[in-house]
Motif scaffolding. Sequence first.
Motif, short mmCIF file in Angstrom:
data_model
loop_
_atom_site.label_atom_id
_atom_site.label_comp_id
_atom_site.label_asym_id
_atom_site.label_seq_id
_atom_site.Cartn_x
_atom_site.Cartn_y
_atom_site.Cartn_z
N ALA A 105 0.71 -1.28 -0.03
CA ALA A 105 -0.03 -0.02 0.01
C ALA A 105 0.67 1.12 0.09
O ALA A 105 0.52 2.25 -0.59
N HIS A 106 2.01 1.20 0.69
CA HIS A 106 3.14 2.36 0.69
C HIS A 106 3.96 2.30 -0.51
O HIS A 106 4.53 3.44 -1.13
N ALA A 107 4.14 1.18 -1.02
CA ALA A 107 5.31 1.21 -2.07
C ALA A 107 4.89 2.03 -3.39
O ALA A 107 5.68 2.66 -3.85
N VAL A 108 3.77 2.02 -3.84
CA VAL A 108 3.37 2.82 -4.99
C VAL A 108 3.67 4.24 -4.76
O VAL A 108 4.39 4.97 -5.41
N ALA A 109 2.99 4.66 -3.94
CA ALA A 109 3.39 6.28 -3.60
C ALA A 109 4.88 6.49 -3.21
O ALA A 109 5.41 7.55 -3.62
N ALA A 110 5.42 5.85 -2.39
CA ALA A 110 6.68 5.86 -2.02
C ALA A 110 7.70 5.73 -3.55
O ALA A 110 8.69 6.71 -3.30
N GLU A 111 7.39 4.85 -4.26
CA GLU A 111 8.23 4.82 -5.64
C GLU A 111 7.92 6.01 -6.33
O GLU A 111 9.02 6.68 -6.82
N GLU A 112 6.83 6.60 -6.39
CA GLU A 112 6.50 7.81 -7.13
C GLU A 112 7.16 8.96 -6.74
O GLU A 112 8.03 9.99 -7.26
N GLN A 113 7.22 9.18 -5.17
CA GLN A 113 7.98 10.24 -4.50
C GLN A 113 9.58 9.99 -4.65
O GLN A 113 10.30 11.08 -5.11
N LEU A 114 10.15 8.92 -4.54
CA LEU A 114 11.72 8.59 -5.04
C LEU A 114 11.86 8.93 -6.30
O LEU A 114 13.00 9.53 -6.52
N VAL A 115 11.01 8.82 -7.29
CA VAL A 115 11.34 9.37 -8.61
C VAL A 115 11.47 10.77 -8.67
O VAL A 115 12.29 11.36 -9.34
N MET A 116 10.54 11.45 -7.97
CA MET A 116 10.40 12.89 -7.86
C MET A 116 11.66 13.40 -7.19
O MET A 116 12.48 14.26 -7.56
N TRP A 117 12.24 12.72 -6.20
CA TRP A 117 13.21 13.14 -5.28
C TRP A 117 14.79 12.70 -6.18
O TRP A 117 15.54 13.62 -6.23
N GLY A 118 14.45 11.77 -6.75
CA GLY A 118 15.77 11.37 -7.59
C GLY A 118 16.19 12.05 -8.80
O GLY A 118 17.07 12.32 -9.34
N SER A 119 14.88 12.86 -9.00
CA SER A 119 15.29 13.75 -10.26
C SER A 119 15.86 14.95 -9.93
O SER A 119 16.27 15.79 -10.82
N ARG A 120 15.96 15.26 -8.72
CA ARG A 120 16.68 16.51 -8.24
C ARG A 120 18.21 16.22 -8.53
O ARG A 120 18.78 15.24 -8.31
N GLN A 121 18.73 17.47 -8.89
CA GLN A 121 20.44 17.31 -8.89
C GLN A 121 21.11 16.68 -7.73
O GLN A 121 21.00 17.27 -6.60
N GLY A 122 21.80 15.78 -7.69
CA GLY A 122 22.64 15.13 -6.55
C GLY A 122 22.14 14.17 -5.67
O GLY A 122 22.55 13.32 -4.92
N VAL A 123 20.74 14.24 -5.77
CA VAL A 123 19.83 13.36 -5.03
C VAL A 123 19.81 11.85 -5.63
O VAL A 123 19.37 10.89 -4.95
N ASP A 124 20.16 11.92 -6.95
CA ASP A 124 19.95 10.63 -7.43
C ASP A 124 20.97 9.62 -7.09
O ASP A 124 20.44 8.02 -6.82
N LYS A 125 22.08 9.87 -6.55
CA LYS A 125 22.91 9.01 -5.93
C LYS A 125 22.59 8.55 -4.78
O LYS A 125 22.78 7.42 -4.23
#
Length: 187
Positions: free
Chosen positions: A82-102
Amino acid sequence: MMRKLTGLLAFGGFALLLSGCTTTAAKKALNKPAHSDAYTGFDSEASSASRRKAAKVDPVKEDGDAEQAVTQLVEYLHKDRAHAVAAEEQLVMWGSRQGVDKVVVSKVRLLLKDPKVEVRAPALRLTMLFGGSEVNGDLIEALGDEEYGIRSTAFNSLKARAKRDFGYDPGGGVVAREKSTQEWRQW
């Protein structure tokens, strides 16, 4: 022939006569309203909006510390479906920021060894999305996964990165896959 036809007509008329007959109890039951179903999707009296509530993940504040946010979202990803889908979407958003992908890759790579496929699959997608050549080893190890989908996804990503396939077939036998995986490891 005529006798058979007359018999069938008589039988058909008898069947029609019986189909119109109902007992008093059956007539009373037909007049009673249907019971409500516990599942609201089948409840005729339910409003059009579903009464079921899905677990919602509170979004991580976008102005917060990236490392803390990613850590919290990885915990959500690991917690349950139940948490995985929303968490993955937010991680994609965070990972698209400069330097956060690593940061995302470093924390998500650990989930590739999780026993639940519901955790490994999003971890693999995030690793492929934000990882560079440093994740090739993780993708090669995913070629030995028990789940076909994980093997196939990892193989397609490796094939796109390396422009070769080393004869690997994600649907092949264990021995053939292991032999090809050894060739990937040597690469």
